[in-house]
Design an enzyme around this catalytic site. Structure first.
Site, PDB file in Angstrom:
ATOM      1  NE  ARG A 195     -24.997  40.726   7.591  1.00  7.60           N
ATOM      2  CZ  ARG A 195     -26.227  40.852   6.835  1.00  7.60           C
ATOM      3  NH1 ARG A 195     -26.546  39.795   5.989  1.00  7.60           N
ATOM      4  NH2 ARG A 195     -26.693  41.865   6.631  1.00  7.60           N
ATOM      5  CG  HIS A 243     -24.582  38.326   1.261  1.00  3.52           C
ATOM      6  ND1 HIS A 243     -24.016  38.769   2.176  1.00  3.52           N
ATOM      7  CD2 HIS A 243     -25.947  38.751   1.541  1.00  3.52           C
ATOM      8  CE1 HIS A 243     -24.668  39.268   3.169  1.00  3.52           C
ATOM      9  NE2 HIS A 243     -25.870  39.514   2.467  1.00  3.52           N
TER      10      HIS A 243
HETATM   11  P1  NDP Z   1     -34.911  40.259  13.277  1.00  8.03           P
HETATM   12  O1  NDP Z   1     -34.185  41.284  14.106  1.00  8.03           O
HETATM   13  O2  NDP Z   1     -36.279  40.492  12.884  1.00  8.03           O
HETATM   14  O3  NDP Z   1     -34.810  38.724  13.862  1.00  8.03           O
HETATM   15  C1  NDP Z   1     -33.523  38.234  14.623  1.00  8.03           C
HETATM   16  C2  NDP Z   1     -33.848  37.167  15.317  1.00  8.03           C
HETATM   17  O4  NDP Z   1     -32.694  36.408  15.819  1.00  8.03           O
HETATM   18  C3  NDP Z   1     -35.132  37.586  16.264  1.00  8.03           C
HETATM   19  O5  NDP Z   1     -35.711  36.366  16.466  1.00  8.03           O
HETATM   20  C4  NDP Z   1     -33.957  37.383  17.632  1.00  8.03           C
HETATM   21  O6  NDP Z   1     -34.441  37.003  18.956  1.00  8.03           O
HETATM   22  C5  NDP Z   1     -32.789  36.344  17.296  1.00  8.03           C
HETATM   23  N1  NDP Z   1     -31.838  36.496  17.900  1.00  8.03           N
HETATM   24  C6  NDP Z   1     -30.743  37.565  17.858  1.00  8.03           C
HETATM   25  N2  NDP Z   1     -29.896  37.411  18.787  1.00  8.03           N
HETATM   26  C7  NDP Z   1     -29.944  36.179  19.332  1.00  8.03           C
HETATM   27  C8  NDP Z   1     -29.241  35.351  20.173  1.00  8.03           C
HETATM   28  N3  NDP Z   1     -28.139  35.667  21.059  1.00  8.03           N
HETATM   29  N4  NDP Z   1     -29.837  34.192  20.880  1.00  8.03           N
HETATM   30  C9  NDP Z   1     -30.780  33.767  20.061  1.00  8.03           C
HETATM   31  N5  NDP Z   1     -31.620  34.439  19.409  1.00  8.03           N
HETATM   32  C10 NDP Z   1     -31.045  35.604  18.747  1.00  8.03           C
HETATM   33  O7  NDP Z   1     -34.052  40.311  11.900  1.00  8.03           O
HETATM   34  P2  NDP Z   1     -34.487  39.522  10.434  1.00  8.03           P
HETATM   35  O8  NDP Z   1     -35.241  38.089  10.618  1.00  8.03           O
HETATM   36  O9  NDP Z   1     -35.093  40.631   9.678  1.00  8.03           O
HETATM   37  O10 NDP Z   1     -32.948  39.156   9.786  1.00  8.03           O
HETATM   38  C11 NDP Z   1     -32.238  38.145  10.276  1.00  8.03           C
HETATM   39  C12 NDP Z   1     -30.884  38.381   9.595  1.00  8.03           C
HETATM   40  O11 NDP Z   1     -30.945  38.111   8.326  1.00  8.03           O
HETATM   41  C13 NDP Z   1     -30.175  39.803   9.256  1.00  8.03           C
HETATM   42  O12 NDP Z   1     -29.674  40.493  10.358  1.00  8.03           O
HETATM   43  C14 NDP Z   1     -29.497  39.572   8.442  1.00  8.03           C
HETATM   44  O13 NDP Z   1     -28.107  39.328   8.979  1.00  8.03           O
HETATM   45  C15 NDP Z   1     -29.769  38.579   7.701  1.00  8.03           C
HETATM   46  N6  NDP Z   1     -30.043  38.740   6.287  1.00  8.03           N
HETATM   47  C16 NDP Z   1     -29.513  38.095   5.530  1.00  8.03           C
HETATM   48  C17 NDP Z   1     -29.767  38.378   3.862  1.00  8.03           C
HETATM   49  C18 NDP Z   1     -29.313  37.577   2.853  1.00  8.03           C
HETATM   50  O14 NDP Z   1     -29.312  37.734   1.660  1.00  8.03           O
HETATM   51  N7  NDP Z   1     -28.464  36.780   3.181  1.00  8.03           N
HETATM   52  C19 NDP Z   1     -31.112  39.191   3.664  1.00  8.03           C
HETATM   53  C20 NDP Z   1     -31.517  39.719   4.595  1.00  8.03           C
HETATM   54  C21 NDP Z   1     -31.253  39.609   5.992  1.00  8.03           C
HETATM   55  P3  NDP Z   1     -35.654  37.689  19.513  1.00  8.03           P
HETATM   56  O15 NDP Z   1     -36.918  37.682  18.866  1.00  8.03           O
HETATM   57  O16 NDP Z   1     -35.904  37.236  20.828  1.00  8.03           O
HETATM   58  O17 NDP Z   1     -35.130  39.427  19.501  1.00  8.03           O
HETATM   59  C1  OXD Z   2     -29.686  42.198   4.154  1.00  5.49           C
HETATM   60  C2  OXD Z   2     -28.758  41.384   3.299  1.00  5.49           C
HETATM   61  O1  OXD Z   2     -29.100  42.184   5.515  1.00  5.49           O
HETATM   62  O2  OXD Z   2     -28.888  41.329   2.230  1.00  5.49           O
HETATM   63  O3  OXD Z   2     -30.537  42.610   3.861  1.00  5.49           O
HETATM   64  O4  OXD Z   2     -27.893  40.899   3.821  1.00  5.49           O
END
Ligand code: NDP
Ligand code: OXD
Length: 313
Positions: free
Chosen positions: A228, A276
Site C-alpha cells: 500500500r 496500482h
Molecule cells: P495477508 O493478510 O494474507 O498477509 C499480511 C501479512 O502481513 C501477514 O504475514 C502479516 O503477519 C503481515 N503483517 C501485518 N501487519 C504486520 C506488522 N505490523 N508487522 C509485521 N508483519 C505484519 O495479506 P495478503 O498477503 O493477501 O495481501 C497483503 C497486502 O497486499 C494487502 O493487504 C494489500 O494491501 C496488498 N495488495 C496490493 C495489490 C496491488 O495490486 N498492489 C493487490 C492485492 C493486495 P501475520 O502472518 O503474522 O499475520
Molecule cells: C487489492 C488491491 O487490495 O488491488 O486487492 O490493491
C-alpha cells in the site's frame, strides 16, 4: 438475496453481470438505485465513500473486491458485521508475476541496459547469479508466501518477515519488531507486501532504508512496494535514492493515488512506476470467489478469508 455492489471507477455492468452469473438467485443493485436500504443483505465493495455501508441496517456480510481492506477500516461508520476479502489463486499469481518481474528487472539491471540501448552503447555489466541476491519480503501472508516460493524457485536467497512467528519450508523467517533489523541487514531487494494498518503506516522510511545491506552484489539495495502507498514515505525514498541508501525502486502504490502530476517519482531514472495494477481483481475469478463466500455464509459455514477486525487485515 439482495446485494449492493459499489465499486466506483470500475465497470458496474461487467461486475454486476459476472456476479449475477455466479449467483442467479441474487438481485444486484448499484449505489444510485432507489431501494430500501434495510433490505440489503450483502455488500460487495471497493472504496465506497465513508458512511455508505452504515446505511444498510441488516447487512450480513461485507465483501471487499480486493485483498486489502484498509479502505474499510478508514470508514468511522463501518458496520459491525463480518468482512471477507479476496484470496484467490488468480490474484495471487498476478502479484507473484509482478514481484518476480520487478526483482529480475533490477537484478539484471534492465534500466541501465535500456539507457545504453537508447544511447547506442554496446556494453555488458557483470551480472550476479540469483543465488547471490538476497530478497527480503515484508509480509508473509497469502501473497508474500507465494512470492517467496516462486522467488526461491528462481534461485534467489529469500527471507521474510511477519507479525507472528512462522516456520515455512526452505524460507528464512523473522518476526516482530526485533526480527525486522536482522532481516533488513541481509536484504538486497526489499519487497513490501504488507497491509496498511496503524502499525505499518510509514514503515518504508529513510531510517529503514539505511538498515538494508549496503554491501550487496547489486551495489546497493532496491525497494519494491506493491502493498500500500501509505506504507511508504515518498520524500524519504527520493532522499535514499539521492544518498545511495537505495539504488532503485519499483512502486505500484502511492501515498496519494493517482500519483500527483508534480511528483518527482514520475521522471526518476531509477524508479519503475506502475498504476496500482500489480494484481488486479479479475471480474470472472473474483466474482466466482465472492459468490462462493456468500453461499457458504448463507449455509452457515465459515467464509474462507475472514478479516480479523482486531488486527485490521
Ligand atoms: P495477508 O493478510 O494474507 O498477509 C499480511 C501479512 O502481513 C501477514 O504475514 C502479516 O503477519 C503481515 N503483517 C501485518 N501487519 C504486520 C506488522 N505490523 N508487522 C509485521 N508483519 C505484519 O495479506 P495478503 O498477503 O493477501 O495481501 C497483503 C497486502 O497486499 C494487502 O493487504 C494489500 O494491501 C496488498 N495488495 C496490493 C495489490 C496491488 O495490486 N498492489 C493487490 C492485492 C493486495 P501475520 O502472518 O503474522 O499475520
Ligand atoms: C487489492 C488491491 O487490495 O488491488 O486487492 O490493491
Amino acid at each position: 438475496m439482495k446485494i449492493m455492489l459499489n465499486a466506483k471507477g470500475w465497470d458496474h455492468e461487467v461486475w454486476a453481470t459476472r456476479i449475477g452469473e455466479e449467483l442467479p438467485e441474487a438481485e444486484i443493485f448499484s449505489h444510485d438505485d432507489d431501494i430500501d436500504p434495510a433490505s440489503i443483505d450483502y455488500a460487495i465493495v471497493w472504496k465506497p465513500e465513508h458512511g455508505f455501508l452504515a446505511r444498510f441496517a441488516n447487512l450480513k456480510l461485507i465483501c471487499s473486491l480486493g485483498a486489502g481492506v484498509d479502505f474499510l477500516f478508514e470508514d468511522p461508520a463501518l458496520p459491525p458485521c463480518p468482512i471477507v476479502r479476496v484470496v484467490d489463486p488468480d490474484l495471487t499469481n498476478r502479484m507473484s508475476e509482478y514481484v518476480l518481474l520487478q526483482c529480475l528487472l533490477h537484478h539484471r539491471r534492465t534500466l541501465s541496459y535500456l539507457r545504453y540501448q537508447s544511447a547506442g552503447i554496446w556494453k555488458a555489466q557483470e551480472d550476479a547469479a540469483a543465488s547471490e541476491v538476497r530478497v527480503g519480503i515484508l509480509g508473509l501472508g497469502v501473497l508474500g508466501q507465494d512470492a517467496a516460493k516462486k522467488l526461491g524457485m528462481m534461485g534467489y536467497d529469500v527471507a521474510g518477515w511477519s507479525r507472528s512467528a512462522k516456520d515455512l519450508d526452505g524460507l528464512v523467517t523473522y518476526h516482530g519488531e526485533d526480527g525486522l533489523d536482522a532481516m533488513l541487514a541481509r536484504t538486497d531487494i526489499l519487497v513490501a507486501l504488507l497491509p496498511h494498518t496503524p502499525q505499518t503506516e510509514g514503515i518504508l522510511n529513510l531510517s529503514l532504508f539505511r538498515k538494508l545491506a549496503q554491501d550487496g552484489i547489486l551495489g546497493g539495495p532496491v525497494l519494491i512496494n506493491a502493498g500500500r502507498g501509505k506504507l511508504q514515505i515518498e520524500r524519504d525514498i527520493m532522499e535514499a535514492l539521492d544518498e545511495g541508501s537505495l539504488i532503485g525502486a519499483s512502486l505500484d502504490v502511492f501515498e496519494e493515488e493517482p500519483l500527483y502530476d508534480a511528483s518527482p517519482i514520475w521522471s526518476h531514472p531509477s524508479i519503475i512506476l506502475t498504476p496500482h495494477n500489480a494484481a488486479t481483481s479479475s471480474p470472472r475469478a473474483t466474482s466466482a470467489y465472492l459468490a462462493r463466500q456468500i453461499r457458504q455464509f448463507e449455509a452457515g459455514k465459515p467464509v474462507e478469508s475472514p478479516v480479523d477486525r482486531k488486527v485490521g487485515y
